[in-house]
Enzyme design. Structure first.
Site, PDB file in Angstrom:
ATOM      1  N   LEU A  33       0.837  -1.195   0.000  1.00 33.96           N
ATOM      2  CA  LEU A  33       0.000   0.000   0.000  1.00 33.96           C
ATOM      3  C   LEU A  33       0.870   1.242   0.000  1.00 33.96           C
ATOM      4  O   LEU A  33       1.954   1.253   0.567  1.00 33.96           O
ATOM      5  CB  LEU A  33      -0.869   0.051   1.269  1.00 33.96           C
ATOM      6  CG  LEU A  33      -1.869  -1.062   1.467  1.00 33.96           C
ATOM      7  CD1 LEU A  33      -2.458  -0.992   2.852  1.00 33.96           C
ATOM      8  CD2 LEU A  33      -2.969  -0.951   0.439  1.00 33.96           C
ATOM      9  N   ASP A  34       0.371   2.301  -0.590  1.00 29.61           N
ATOM     10  CA  ASP A  34       0.999   3.605  -0.463  1.00 29.61           C
ATOM     11  C   ASP A  34       0.469   4.176   0.844  1.00 29.61           C
ATOM     12  O   ASP A  34      -0.696   4.527   0.945  1.00 29.61           O
ATOM     13  CB  ASP A  34       0.610   4.483  -1.654  1.00 29.61           C
ATOM     14  CG  ASP A  34       1.139   5.899  -1.509  1.00 29.61           C
ATOM     15  OD1 ASP A  34       1.896   6.164  -0.564  1.00 29.61           O
ATOM     16  OD2 ASP A  34       0.779   6.730  -2.342  1.00 29.61           O
ATOM     17  N   LYS A  35       1.331   4.251   1.846  1.00 27.36           N
ATOM     18  CA  LYS A  35       0.866   4.611   3.174  1.00 27.36           C
ATOM     19  C   LYS A  35       0.600   6.096   3.377  1.00 27.36           C
ATOM     20  O   LYS A  35      -0.123   6.482   4.263  1.00 27.36           O
ATOM     21  CB  LYS A  35       1.846   4.121   4.234  1.00 27.36           C
ATOM     22  CG  LYS A  35       3.174   4.852   4.217  1.00 27.36           C
ATOM     23  CD  LYS A  35       4.021   4.445   5.386  1.00 27.36           C
ATOM     24  CE  LYS A  35       5.241   5.305   5.494  1.00 27.36           C
ATOM     25  NZ  LYS A  35       5.009   6.709   5.755  1.00 27.36           N
ATOM     26  N   THR A  36       1.178   6.976   2.554  1.00 23.21           N
ATOM     27  CA  THR A  36       1.033   8.404   2.769  1.00 23.21           C
ATOM     28  C   THR A  36      -0.424   8.820   2.611  1.00 23.21           C
ATOM     29  O   THR A  36      -0.983   8.736   1.533  1.00 23.21           O
ATOM     30  CB  THR A  36       1.922   9.205   1.806  1.00 23.21           C
ATOM     31  OG1 THR A  36       3.260   8.760   1.960  1.00 23.21           O
ATOM     32  CG2 THR A  36       1.838  10.689   2.083  1.00 23.21           C
ATOM     33  N   THR A  38      -2.979   7.316   3.493  1.00 20.21           N
ATOM     34  CA  THR A  38      -3.857   6.160   3.617  1.00 20.21           C
ATOM     35  C   THR A  38      -3.766   5.608   5.032  1.00 20.21           C
ATOM     36  O   THR A  38      -4.772   5.396   5.699  1.00 20.21           O
ATOM     37  CB  THR A  38      -3.460   5.060   2.611  1.00 20.21           C
ATOM     38  OG1 THR A  38      -3.476   5.619   1.310  1.00 20.21           O
ATOM     39  CG2 THR A  38      -4.418   3.889   2.679  1.00 20.21           C
TER      40      THR A  38
END
Length: 188
Positions: A33-36, A38
């Site tokens: 996942l793209d954590k920024t 999210t």
């Protein structure tokens, strides 16, 4: 079974636009996942300042001087806020080159008693600009290992007083997890 899977996902507000995706998803072992934004609040904060060839206050001062609040850059904003909270007063900025994805750094010319340049950016890029002293590479690697084990973003800082760039230190930045990120991960 596809119709059943689709109806179960629809109950959880998941819209399936391609039925084969359900089958492919069921065989997945790793989800990236793209954590920024999210999983995090998308609000960077300075967690550590590590001096290598300068004091932590000087590293922070140089980093602040290589930042500009008008650009509303998240890294610049975090550095400026942390410097301000620690009563660091930057020198007068004469010229500023904002972050460029090609050079992966910012640069500024400062005027205090004398004119000098400061830069901050990606550690490998800043490291490549500098003439490193014996043992600097190992110290940089140790700091980077520690920062990465804590999930921090690292920004290197260097200064040029007219005799070439020297590596001042590294700043570790942290993006605070959202309060619901644990719940989100458990639901996955």
């Amino acid at each position: 079974s596809m119709a059943y899977g689709t109806s179960e996902l629809a109950k959880k507000n998941v819209l399936v636009s391609k039925l084969p995706a359900i089958e492919e998803f069921s065989r997945m072992n790793i989800l990236c996942l793209d954590k920024t934004g999210t999983l995090t609040q998308n609000r960077l904060e300075v967690k550590y300042v590590e001096g290598l060839n300068a004091s932590t206050d000087k590293v922070l001062e140089y980093a602040c001087e290589a930042s500009r609040i008008e650009d509303n850059d998240p890294i610049d904003n975090a550095v400026i806020a942390y410097a301000s909270a620690n009563k660091i007063v930057p020198a007068k900025q004469e010229n500023f080159v904002p972050f460029d994805p090609l050079t992966k750094r910012t640069e500024a010319t400062e005027l205090a008693d004398t004119e000098y340049k400061v830069t901050k950016g990606a550690v490998p890029i800043i490291k490549g600009l500098c003439s490193l002293k014996d043992g600097d590479t190992e110290k940089i690697e140790q700091i980077m290992d520690r920062f990465s084990s804590e999930g921090l973003r690292a920004i290197a800082v260097a200064v040029n007083n007219g005799a070439g760039w020297f590596f001042a230190g590294i700043i570790g930045l942290y993006d605070t997890p959202r309060p619901d990120s644990a719940l989100f991960m458990n639901e996955l």
